[in-house]
Design a protein around this motif. Structure first.
Motif, PDB file in Angstrom:
ATOM      1  N   ASN A  16       0.919  -1.082  -0.002  1.00  0.00           N
ATOM      2  CA  ASN A  16       0.078   0.086  -0.033  1.00  0.00           C
ATOM      3  C   ASN A  16       0.932   1.322  -0.055  1.00  0.00           C
ATOM      4  O   ASN A  16       2.141   1.157   0.123  1.00  0.00           O
ATOM      5  N   ALA A  38       0.144  -6.073   3.314  1.00  0.00           N
ATOM      6  CA  ALA A  38       0.271  -4.763   4.090  1.00  0.00           C
ATOM      7  C   ALA A  38      -0.975  -5.035   5.264  1.00  0.00           C
ATOM      8  O   ALA A  38      -1.523  -6.015   5.240  1.00  0.00           O
ATOM      9  N   ASP A  40      -3.840  -2.801   5.497  1.00  0.00           N
ATOM     10  CA  ASP A  40      -5.021  -2.633   5.065  1.00  0.00           C
ATOM     11  C   ASP A  40      -5.382  -3.179   3.809  1.00  0.00           C
ATOM     12  O   ASP A  40      -5.108  -2.926   2.716  1.00  0.00           O
ATOM     13  N   LEU A  63      -1.197  -8.395   6.488  1.00  0.00           N
ATOM     14  CA  LEU A  63       0.110  -8.407   7.250  1.00  0.00           C
ATOM     15  C   LEU A  63       0.602  -7.474   8.329  1.00  0.00           C
ATOM     16  O   LEU A  63       0.580  -6.167   7.730  1.00  0.00           O
ATOM     17  N   GLU A  64       0.897  -7.568   9.395  1.00  0.00           N
ATOM     18  CA  GLU A  64       1.518  -6.594  10.307  1.00  0.00           C
ATOM     19  C   GLU A  64       2.879  -7.209  10.382  1.00  0.00           C
ATOM     20  O   GLU A  64       3.100  -8.363  10.991  1.00  0.00           O
ATOM     21  N   VAL A  65       3.753  -6.368  10.111  1.00  0.00           N
ATOM     22  CA  VAL A  65       5.342  -7.120   9.841  1.00  0.00           C
ATOM     23  C   VAL A  65       5.847  -7.294  11.312  1.00  0.00           C
ATOM     24  O   VAL A  65       6.898  -7.863  11.420  1.00  0.00           O
ATOM     25  N   ASN A  89       9.028  -3.228   1.424  1.00  0.00           N
ATOM     26  CA  ASN A  89       8.987  -1.610   1.124  1.00  0.00           C
ATOM     27  C   ASN A  89       8.505  -1.057   2.636  1.00  0.00           C
ATOM     28  O   ASN A  89       8.192   0.178   2.857  1.00  0.00           O
ATOM     29  N   VAL A 113       9.130  -2.044  13.187  1.00  0.00           N
ATOM     30  CA  VAL A 113       8.418  -2.296  11.902  1.00  0.00           C
ATOM     31  C   VAL A 113       9.417  -2.092  10.809  1.00  0.00           C
ATOM     32  O   VAL A 113       9.777  -2.900  10.238  1.00  0.00           O
ATOM     33  N   SER A 140      16.502   4.105   2.203  1.00  0.00           N
ATOM     34  CA  SER A 140      16.177   5.824   2.063  1.00  0.00           C
ATOM     35  C   SER A 140      17.608   6.311   1.947  1.00  0.00           C
ATOM     36  O   SER A 140      18.518   5.779   2.586  1.00  0.00           O
ATOM     37  N   GLY A 184      15.297   9.563  -2.294  1.00  0.00           N
ATOM     38  CA  GLY A 184      15.241  10.855  -1.447  1.00  0.00           C
ATOM     39  C   GLY A 184      13.950  11.376  -1.114  1.00  0.00           C
ATOM     40  O   GLY A 184      12.991  10.577  -0.403  1.00  0.00           O
ATOM     41  N   ILE A 186      10.185  11.984  -2.045  1.00  0.00           N
ATOM     42  CA  ILE A 186       9.340  11.317  -2.907  1.00  0.00           C
ATOM     43  C   ILE A 186       7.944  11.901  -2.482  1.00  0.00           C
ATOM     44  O   ILE A 186       7.574  11.848  -1.525  1.00  0.00           O
ATOM     45  N   GLY A 189       3.446   9.202   1.115  1.00  0.00           N
ATOM     46  CA  GLY A 189       3.799   8.912   2.420  1.00  0.00           C
ATOM     47  C   GLY A 189       3.470  10.416   3.051  1.00  0.00           C
ATOM     48  O   GLY A 189       2.649  11.165   2.846  1.00  0.00           O
ATOM     49  N   ILE A 191       5.306  13.123   2.985  1.00  0.00           N
ATOM     50  CA  ILE A 191       5.473  14.035   2.068  1.00  0.00           C
ATOM     51  C   ILE A 191       4.445  14.400   1.163  1.00  0.00           C
ATOM     52  O   ILE A 191       3.910  15.611   0.838  1.00  0.00           O
TER      53      ILE A 191
HETATM   54  N1  LIG Z   1       8.106   9.257   0.755  1.00  0.00           N
HETATM   55  C1  LIG Z   1       9.488   9.514   0.755  1.00  0.00           C
HETATM   56  O1  LIG Z   1       9.907  10.384   0.602  1.00  0.00           O
HETATM   57  C2  LIG Z   1      10.512   8.201   1.305  1.00  0.00           C
HETATM   58  C3  LIG Z   1      11.903   8.469   1.133  1.00  0.00           C
HETATM   59  C4  LIG Z   1      12.616   7.536   1.374  1.00  0.00           C
HETATM   60  C5  LIG Z   1      12.212   6.310   1.696  1.00  0.00           C
HETATM   61  N2  LIG Z   1      10.861   5.902   1.797  1.00  0.00           N
HETATM   62  C6  LIG Z   1      10.469   4.677   2.160  1.00  0.00           C
HETATM   63  O2  LIG Z   1       9.715   4.105   1.261  1.00  0.00           O
HETATM   64  C7  LIG Z   1       8.804   3.279   1.632  1.00  0.00           C
HETATM   65  C8  LIG Z   1       7.409   3.437   1.432  1.00  0.00           C
HETATM   66  O3  LIG Z   1       6.923   5.033   1.930  1.00  0.00           O
HETATM   67  P1  LIG Z   1       5.839   5.537   1.656  1.00  0.00           P
HETATM   68  O4  LIG Z   1       6.280   7.021   1.491  1.00  0.00           O
HETATM   69  O5  LIG Z   1       5.157   5.294   0.346  1.00  0.00           O
HETATM   70  O6  LIG Z   1       5.059   5.467   2.871  1.00  0.00           O
HETATM   71  P2  LIG Z   1       3.643   4.942   3.267  1.00  0.00           P
HETATM   72  O7  LIG Z   1       2.622   5.589   2.172  1.00  0.00           O
HETATM   73  O8  LIG Z   1       3.399   5.127   4.761  1.00  0.00           O
HETATM   74  O9  LIG Z   1       3.981   3.350   2.925  1.00  0.00           O
HETATM   75  C9  LIG Z   1       4.190   2.719   3.912  1.00  0.00           C
HETATM   76  C10 LIG Z   1       3.872   1.192   3.748  1.00  0.00           C
HETATM   77  O10 LIG Z   1       4.256   0.144   4.531  1.00  0.00           O
HETATM   78  C11 LIG Z   1       2.975  -0.531   4.946  1.00  0.00           C
HETATM   79  N3  LIG Z   1       3.259  -0.677   6.390  1.00  0.00           N
HETATM   80  C12 LIG Z   1       3.466   0.426   7.587  1.00  0.00           C
HETATM   81  N4  LIG Z   1       3.387  -0.506   8.590  1.00  0.00           N
HETATM   82  C13 LIG Z   1       3.408  -1.711   8.426  1.00  0.00           C
HETATM   83  C14 LIG Z   1       3.338  -2.455   9.377  1.00  0.00           C
HETATM   84  N5  LIG Z   1       3.482  -2.485  10.536  1.00  0.00           N
HETATM   85  N6  LIG Z   1       2.998  -3.802   8.822  1.00  0.00           N
HETATM   86  C15 LIG Z   1       2.883  -4.019   7.425  1.00  0.00           C
HETATM   87  N7  LIG Z   1       2.995  -3.261   6.631  1.00  0.00           N
HETATM   88  C16 LIG Z   1       2.961  -1.990   7.131  1.00  0.00           C
HETATM   89  C17 LIG Z   1       1.761   0.534   4.575  1.00  0.00           C
HETATM   90  O11 LIG Z   1       0.521  -0.314   4.268  1.00  0.00           O
HETATM   91  P3  LIG Z   1      -0.384  -0.414   5.558  1.00  0.00           P
HETATM   92  O12 LIG Z   1      -0.620   0.960   6.322  1.00  0.00           O
HETATM   93  O13 LIG Z   1      -1.661  -1.028   4.693  1.00  0.00           O
HETATM   94  O14 LIG Z   1      -0.021  -1.462   6.271  1.00  0.00           O
HETATM   95  C18 LIG Z   1       2.444   0.912   3.241  1.00  0.00           C
HETATM   96  O15 LIG Z   1       2.411  -0.203   2.208  1.00  0.00           O
HETATM   97  C19 LIG Z   1       8.935   3.259   3.239  1.00  0.00           C
HETATM   98  O16 LIG Z   1      10.001   1.960   3.793  1.00  0.00           O
HETATM   99  C20 LIG Z   1       9.675   4.655   3.658  1.00  0.00           C
HETATM  100  O17 LIG Z   1      10.426   4.594   4.889  1.00  0.00           O
HETATM  101  C21 LIG Z   1       9.866   6.950   1.568  1.00  0.00           C
END
Ligand SMILES: NC(=O)c1ccc[n+]([C@@H]2O[C@H](COP(=O)([O-])OP(=O)(O)OC[C@H]3O[C@@H](n4cnc5c(N)ncnc54)[C@H](OP(=O)(O)O)[C@@H]3O)[C@@H](O)[C@H]2O)c1
Length: 248
Positions: A16, A38, A40, A63-65, A89, A113, A140, A184, A186, A189, A191
Motif C-alpha cells: 500500500n 500490508a 489494510d 500482514l502486520e510485519v 517496502n 517495523v 532511504s 530521497g 518522494i 507518504g 511528504i
Molecule cells: N516518501 C518518501 O519520501 C520516502 C523517502 C525515502 C524512503 N521511503 C521509504 O519508502 C517506503 C514507502 O514509503 P511511502 O512514502 O510510500 O509511505 P507509506 O505510504 O506510509 O507506505 C508505507 C507502507 O508500509 C506499509 N506498512 C506500514 N507499517 C506496516 C506494518 N506495521 N506492517 C505491515 N505493513 C506496514 C503500509 O501499508 P499499510 O498501512 O496498509 O500497512 C504501506 O504499504 C518506506 O519504507 C519509506 O521509509 C519513503
C-alpha cells in the motif's frame, strides 16, 4: 505480452502507500505474478483489481510485519508455487525530534517495523526464494547519512542497508541477489500529505529541483529485480534527484 518478469512470482511487503502501489504496478506491467501484503487489505484489494497486465490475478494478504508468525505464514503462502522476487517496502517514521527528546515508544515502533520487520521478512524470504531469486529493500537516503531529528528512522534505515549488503554476501553462492533502492524526497507518504508550497520547498533542495515520483522509485526496484541487473548485488541505488552527488 512478454515482460522481463514473465513467469516470475513476486511478494511485495508493504504494497500500500504511494511507493508500494507504484512498485506493484511496475512489476505487474513487467509480467510478474504478485502477492501483495500490508495491513489494510481493503486498499490492497482495490489495487489488485486494477492490476491486469500479467493476466494473472494478484493475491492480497493482510500482514502486520511486527508479527513474526504472520510474516512466516505470508512468505510461506507466497512461495507455495515458488518465489523469485521479494520487495520489502514497509516502513514507519516518527515526528522529528533531537535524539534526546525522542520517545522510547516512537523509537521502538520505528525500529521494530522498519528494521526488525525487514530482518525477519528477509530471513523467511531467503529460505523460500528459488536459487537465482532476488530481494529488493526500499531504504532511504536516511540510510546513507544522518538526517536532523530523525535518529530512529536513520538508525533503522542504516540497519537495513547493512542487512542488504551482508545478505548479498551470504547468499551469493545460491545466486540470490540482494539490493536496495534509497529514495530521497518522494511525493508519497508523509511528504504527499504536505501542502503544495511545502512540497515545492522540499523538492527544491534536490539538484533536479523537484520531488521524485513513486513511479521513479518503482522503476529502480523493477530494474534491480529483473534479469537486466543479473550482475548487481549488494548495491544501494539512490533515487534522490542528485542530492547524493553533493557528497559531504
Ligand atoms: N516518501 C518518501 O519520501 C520516502 C523517502 C525515502 C524512503 N521511503 C521509504 O519508502 C517506503 C514507502 O514509503 P511511502 O512514502 O510510500 O509511505 P507509506 O505510504 O506510509 O507506505 C508505507 C507502507 O508500509 C506499509 N506498512 C506500514 N507499517 C506496516 C506494518 N506495521 N506492517 C505491515 N505493513 C506496514 C503500509 O501499508 P499499510 O498501512 O496498509 O500497512 C504501506 O504499504 C518506506 O519504507 C519509506 O521509509 C519513503
Amino acid at each position: 505480452m512478454n515482460g522481463p518478469l514473465e513467469g516470475r512470482t513476486a511478494l511485495i511487503v508493504g504494497a500500500n502507500g504511494g511507493i508500494g502501489r507504484a512498485i506493484a504496478r511496475a512489476l505487474d506491467t513487467a509480467g510478474a505474478r504478485l502477492v501483495l501484503a500490508a495491513r489494510d487489505t481493503e486498499r490492497l484489494d482495490r489495487l489488485a483489481a486494477e492490476l491486469k497486465a500479467s493476466g494473472i490475478p494478484s493475491r492480497t494478504v493482510g500482514l502486520e510485519v511486527t508479527d513474526d508468525d504472520a510474516l512466516a505464514a505470508v512468505v510461506e503462502g507466497a512461495a507455495a508455487e515458488g518465489m523469485d522476487i521479494a520487495v520489502n517496502n514497509a516502513g514507519a517514521t516518527h515526528r522529528p525530534a533531537p535524539l534526546g527528546e525522542l520517545s522510547a515508544a516512537d523509537a521502538d515502533r520505528v525500529l521494530t517495523v522498519t528494521l526488525r520487520g525487514t530482518l525477519v521478512a528477509m530471513q523467511h524470504e531467503l529460505a523460500a526464494l528459488r536459487d537465482g531469486g532476488s530481494i529488493v529493500n526500499v531504504v532511504s537516503t536516511a540510510g546513507l547519512a544522518g538526517a536532523p531529528g530523525m535518529a530512529a528512522y536513520v538508525a533503522a534505515k542504516h540497519g537495513v542497508v547493512g542487512l542488504t549488503r551482508t545478505a548479498a554476501l551470504d547468499y551469493a553462492d545460491r545466486g540470490i541477489r540482494v539490493n536496495a533502492v534509497a529514495p530521497g524526497s518522494i511525493d508519497s507518504g508523509g511528504i504527499a500529505a504536505q501542502p503544495d508550497e511545502i512540497k515545492q520547498q522540499i523538492g527544491s533542495f534536490a539538484p533536479l529541483a523537484r520531488l521524485g515520483g513513486p513511479e521513479e522509485v518503482a522503476a529502480a526496484v523493477l530494474w534491480l529485480a529483473s534479469p537486466a541487473a543479473s550482475y548487481t548485488t549488494g548495491t544501494i541505488l539512490t533515487v534522490d534527484g542528485g542530492k547524493g552527488a553533493r557528497g559531504a
